[in-house]
Design a protein around this motif. Structure first.
Motif, PDB file in Angstrom:
ATOM      1  N   LYS A   1      18.521  38.207 -18.672  1.00 37.97           N
ATOM      2  CA  LYS A   1      17.045  37.613 -18.559  1.00 37.97           C
ATOM      3  C   LYS A   1      16.323  37.988 -19.697  1.00 37.97           C
ATOM      4  O   LYS A   1      15.676  37.133 -20.443  1.00 37.97           O
ATOM      5  CB  LYS A   1      16.362  38.268 -17.232  1.00 37.97           C
ATOM      6  CG  LYS A   1      14.815  37.478 -16.961  1.00 37.97           C
ATOM      7  CD  LYS A   1      14.173  38.648 -16.126  1.00 37.97           C
ATOM      8  CE  LYS A   1      13.988  39.911 -16.758  1.00 37.97           C
ATOM      9  NZ  LYS A   1      12.765  40.660 -16.067  1.00 37.97           N
TER      10      LYS A   1
ATOM     11  N   TYR B   1       9.355  29.536 -18.299  1.00 39.64           N
ATOM     12  CA  TYR B   1      10.481  29.791 -16.994  1.00 39.64           C
ATOM     13  C   TYR B   1      12.002  30.010 -17.591  1.00 39.64           C
ATOM     14  O   TYR B   1      13.013  29.883 -17.017  1.00 39.64           O
ATOM     15  CB  TYR B   1      10.559  28.606 -16.394  1.00 39.64           C
ATOM     16  CG  TYR B   1       9.234  28.646 -15.341  1.00 39.64           C
ATOM     17  CD1 TYR B   1       9.269  29.267 -14.228  1.00 39.64           C
ATOM     18  CD2 TYR B   1       8.216  27.516 -15.943  1.00 39.64           C
ATOM     19  CE1 TYR B   1       8.354  29.061 -13.490  1.00 39.64           C
ATOM     20  CE2 TYR B   1       7.121  27.749 -15.135  1.00 39.64           C
ATOM     21  CZ  TYR B   1       6.988  28.525 -13.858  1.00 39.64           C
ATOM     22  OH  TYR B   1       5.991  28.346 -12.971  1.00 39.64           O
TER      23      TYR B   1
ATOM     24  N   TRP C   1       9.630  36.917  -7.206  1.00 41.85           N
ATOM     25  CA  TRP C   1       9.878  36.808  -8.400  1.00 41.85           C
ATOM     26  C   TRP C   1       9.582  35.374  -9.141  1.00 41.85           C
ATOM     27  O   TRP C   1       9.026  35.390 -10.276  1.00 41.85           O
ATOM     28  CB  TRP C   1      11.469  36.806  -8.836  1.00 41.85           C
ATOM     29  CG  TRP C   1      11.621  38.473  -9.323  1.00 41.85           C
ATOM     30  CD1 TRP C   1      12.269  39.348  -8.703  1.00 41.85           C
ATOM     31  CD2 TRP C   1      11.411  38.721 -10.575  1.00 41.85           C
ATOM     32  NE1 TRP C   1      12.468  40.544  -9.335  1.00 41.85           N
ATOM     33  CE2 TRP C   1      11.829  40.511 -10.480  1.00 41.85           C
ATOM     34  CE3 TRP C   1      10.476  38.567 -11.583  1.00 41.85           C
ATOM     35  CZ2 TRP C   1      11.516  41.256 -11.679  1.00 41.85           C
ATOM     36  CZ3 TRP C   1      10.433  39.286 -12.611  1.00 41.85           C
ATOM     37  CH2 TRP C   1      10.901  40.799 -12.633  1.00 41.85           C
ATOM     38  N   VAL C   2       9.664  34.427  -8.294  1.00 43.94           N
ATOM     39  CA  VAL C   2       9.583  33.020  -8.742  1.00 43.94           C
ATOM     40  C   VAL C   2       7.921  32.873  -9.072  1.00 43.94           C
ATOM     41  O   VAL C   2       7.346  32.311  -9.855  1.00 43.94           O
ATOM     42  CB  VAL C   2       9.966  32.200  -7.648  1.00 43.94           C
ATOM     43  CG1 VAL C   2       9.232  30.614  -7.811  1.00 43.94           C
ATOM     44  CG2 VAL C   2      11.263  32.020  -7.587  1.00 43.94           C
TER      45      VAL C   2
ATOM     46  N   LEU D   1      14.929  32.158 -15.925  1.00 44.04           N
ATOM     47  CA  LEU D   1      14.628  32.187 -14.665  1.00 44.04           C
ATOM     48  C   LEU D   1      15.959  32.297 -13.664  1.00 44.04           C
ATOM     49  O   LEU D   1      15.960  32.957 -12.679  1.00 44.04           O
ATOM     50  CB  LEU D   1      13.661  30.832 -14.143  1.00 44.04           C
ATOM     51  CG  LEU D   1      13.339  30.862 -12.502  1.00 44.04           C
ATOM     52  CD1 LEU D   1      12.454  32.009 -12.259  1.00 44.04           C
ATOM     53  CD2 LEU D   1      12.630  29.635 -12.259  1.00 44.04           C
ATOM     54  N   SER D   2      16.951  31.335 -13.859  1.00 46.66           N
ATOM     55  CA  SER D   2      18.205  31.515 -13.295  1.00 46.66           C
ATOM     56  C   SER D   2      18.736  32.809 -12.964  1.00 46.66           C
ATOM     57  O   SER D   2      18.934  32.975 -12.149  1.00 46.66           O
ATOM     58  CB  SER D   2      19.121  30.456 -14.088  1.00 46.66           C
ATOM     59  OG  SER D   2      18.708  29.116 -14.061  1.00 46.66           O
TER      60      SER D   2
ATOM     61  N   THR E   1      17.250  35.530 -12.970  1.00 46.76           N
ATOM     62  CA  THR E   1      16.428  36.389 -12.525  1.00 46.76           C
ATOM     63  C   THR E   1      16.527  36.189 -10.764  1.00 46.76           C
ATOM     64  O   THR E   1      16.516  36.871 -10.160  1.00 46.76           O
ATOM     65  CB  THR E   1      15.142  35.895 -12.868  1.00 46.76           C
ATOM     66  OG1 THR E   1      14.910  36.336 -14.206  1.00 46.76           O
ATOM     67  CG2 THR E   1      14.108  37.011 -11.957  1.00 46.76           C
TER      68      THR E   1
ATOM     69  N   TYR F   1       6.996  35.076 -12.306  1.00 49.30           N
ATOM     70  CA  TYR F   1       8.016  35.004 -13.395  1.00 49.30           C
ATOM     71  C   TYR F   1       7.526  34.654 -14.698  1.00 49.30           C
ATOM     72  O   TYR F   1       7.604  35.447 -15.675  1.00 49.30           O
ATOM     73  CB  TYR F   1       9.125  33.941 -13.180  1.00 49.30           C
ATOM     74  CG  TYR F   1      10.093  34.193 -14.290  1.00 49.30           C
ATOM     75  CD1 TYR F   1      11.225  35.057 -14.221  1.00 49.30           C
ATOM     76  CD2 TYR F   1      10.349  33.284 -15.193  1.00 49.30           C
ATOM     77  CE1 TYR F   1      12.098  35.390 -15.267  1.00 49.30           C
ATOM     78  CE2 TYR F   1      11.320  33.369 -16.297  1.00 49.30           C
ATOM     79  CZ  TYR F   1      12.098  34.392 -16.228  1.00 49.30           C
ATOM     80  OH  TYR F   1      13.166  34.643 -17.278  1.00 49.30           O
TER      81      TYR F   1
ATOM     82  N   GLN G   1      14.795  35.458 -22.682  1.00 48.32           N
ATOM     83  CA  GLN G   1      13.232  35.449 -22.535  1.00 48.32           C
ATOM     84  C   GLN G   1      12.783  35.536 -24.171  1.00 48.32           C
ATOM     85  O   GLN G   1      11.742  35.126 -24.585  1.00 48.32           O
ATOM     86  CB  GLN G   1      12.450  36.566 -21.638  1.00 48.32           C
ATOM     87  CG  GLN G   1      12.602  36.258 -20.133  1.00 48.32           C
ATOM     88  CD  GLN G   1      12.014  37.090 -19.407  1.00 48.32           C
ATOM     89  OE1 GLN G   1      11.919  38.438 -19.816  1.00 48.32           O
ATOM     90  NE2 GLN G   1      11.701  37.118 -18.167  1.00 48.32           N
TER      91      GLN G   1
END
Length: 301
Positions: free
Chosen positions: A26, A240, A197-198, A243-244, A246, A201, A30
């Motif tokens: 992640k 985002y 988290w969503v 995000l996957s 995470t 994020y 990022q």
């Protein structure tokens, strides 16, 4: 109280071990250069790290969250529990929301330096550990450097913890107050962690960029400048990025935490079990878990 703390520590450590590889992915996604990305996505990042550095590459920086998990769990449990109990209606969703927000605020002051060291270790080639990392930051940047990203961490943690506890309560409440099964706790905890988290994020993306800024060059003046500059160069999609992994990480991390905390309490439960009695069940709370233990299985409290 000691058993609550011990169970929370074990559960937190289990969550770190399970989720750290995806946390590394992640952070790398990022913070990579959008104009010249190193990785095409989650799978490519995992493969590249494994080929280049082996399994150790996926666990870079893990010692930092492991070292801080005891203190953070104690803070969250203490602040959340004590705050909730002081409300007129401690079982209301508002009480859970406000208590979670208070816990998030309090532990941000410990989480921020810990994640600063973790993030920098994850994106650098240094392997000397978090203490050496923080020492070097202090030498070059002083105490302000140690708390770099604190404000954005607070902005993330308050809604993260409040939404987590409220979501868990909503998913585990029943009209007949029946005991919560282990399976229900695992699923509810995993979903609550995912929802949390969503929601926060995009803030976490800014936090990661702020905390590694200055490692090679300084790009941002503050969090707002980071947001504006990143949007201008990469569009809103950067909020985002990563995000996957995470989301993939959130569920098993919380599930692992719940399982370890539950079994620790059930195996070691004694006079040192605290909580509130409700319909024949003793309810106790830890950082990322809520466990149940039959009153008949525990000593009087």
């Amino acid at each position: 109280m000691a058993l609550d703390f011990f169970a929370g520590c074990l559960g937190g450590c289990a969550g770190v071990v399970v989720g750290h590889p995806l946390d590394t992915v992640k952070v790398l996604l990022q913070t990579q250069d959008a104009s010249n990305p190193k990785f095409r996505g989650t799978t490519d990042c995992i493969k590249s790290l494994f080929v280049k550095e082996g399994i150790r590459g996926l666990y870079k920086g893990m010692s930092s969250p492991l070292m801080g998990v005891a203190a953070i769990n104690a803070i969250v449990f203490g602040v959340y529990g004590n705050t909730q109990r002081h409300f007129t209606n401690p079982d209301s969703l508002t009480s859970h929301f406000l208590a979670g927000a208070a816990a998030g605020l309090a532990q941000s002051f410990f989480t921020s330096p810990m994640e600063l060291a973790k993030s920098r270790l994850q994106v650098s080639n240094g392997t000397k550990g978090p203490i050496d990392c923080l020492r070097k930051i202090y030498t070059h940047e002083g105490i302000r450097g140690i708390f770099k990203g604190l404000s954005i961490t607070i902005l993330r943690e308050i809604p993260a913890f409040s939404s987590y506890f409220v979501t868990y309560e909503l998913l585990t409440r029943s009209s007949d107050n029946a005991p919560i099964s282990t399976g229900t706790m695992l699923v509810a905890g995993g979903l609550a962690g995912t929802v949390s988290w969503v929601l926060v994020y995009p803030v976490d993306v800014i936090k990661s960029r702020i905390q590694i800024d200055g490692l090679t060059e300084t790009k941002y003046e503050n969090s707002l400048h980071c947001l504006k500059k990143s949007i201008a160069s990469e569009g809103y999609g950067f909020l985002y990025r990563g995000l996957s992994p995470t989301i993939l990480r959130a569920f098993p991390v919380n599930a692992a935490t719940f399982a370890v905390v539950t079994w620790t309490i059930r195996l070691l439960g004694d006079n040192d079990v605290t909580g509130k009695v409700r319909d024949g069940e003793l309810w106790g709370r830890c950082t990322d878990a809520v466990y149940t233990l039959k009153v008949s299985e525990a000593a009087p409290v």
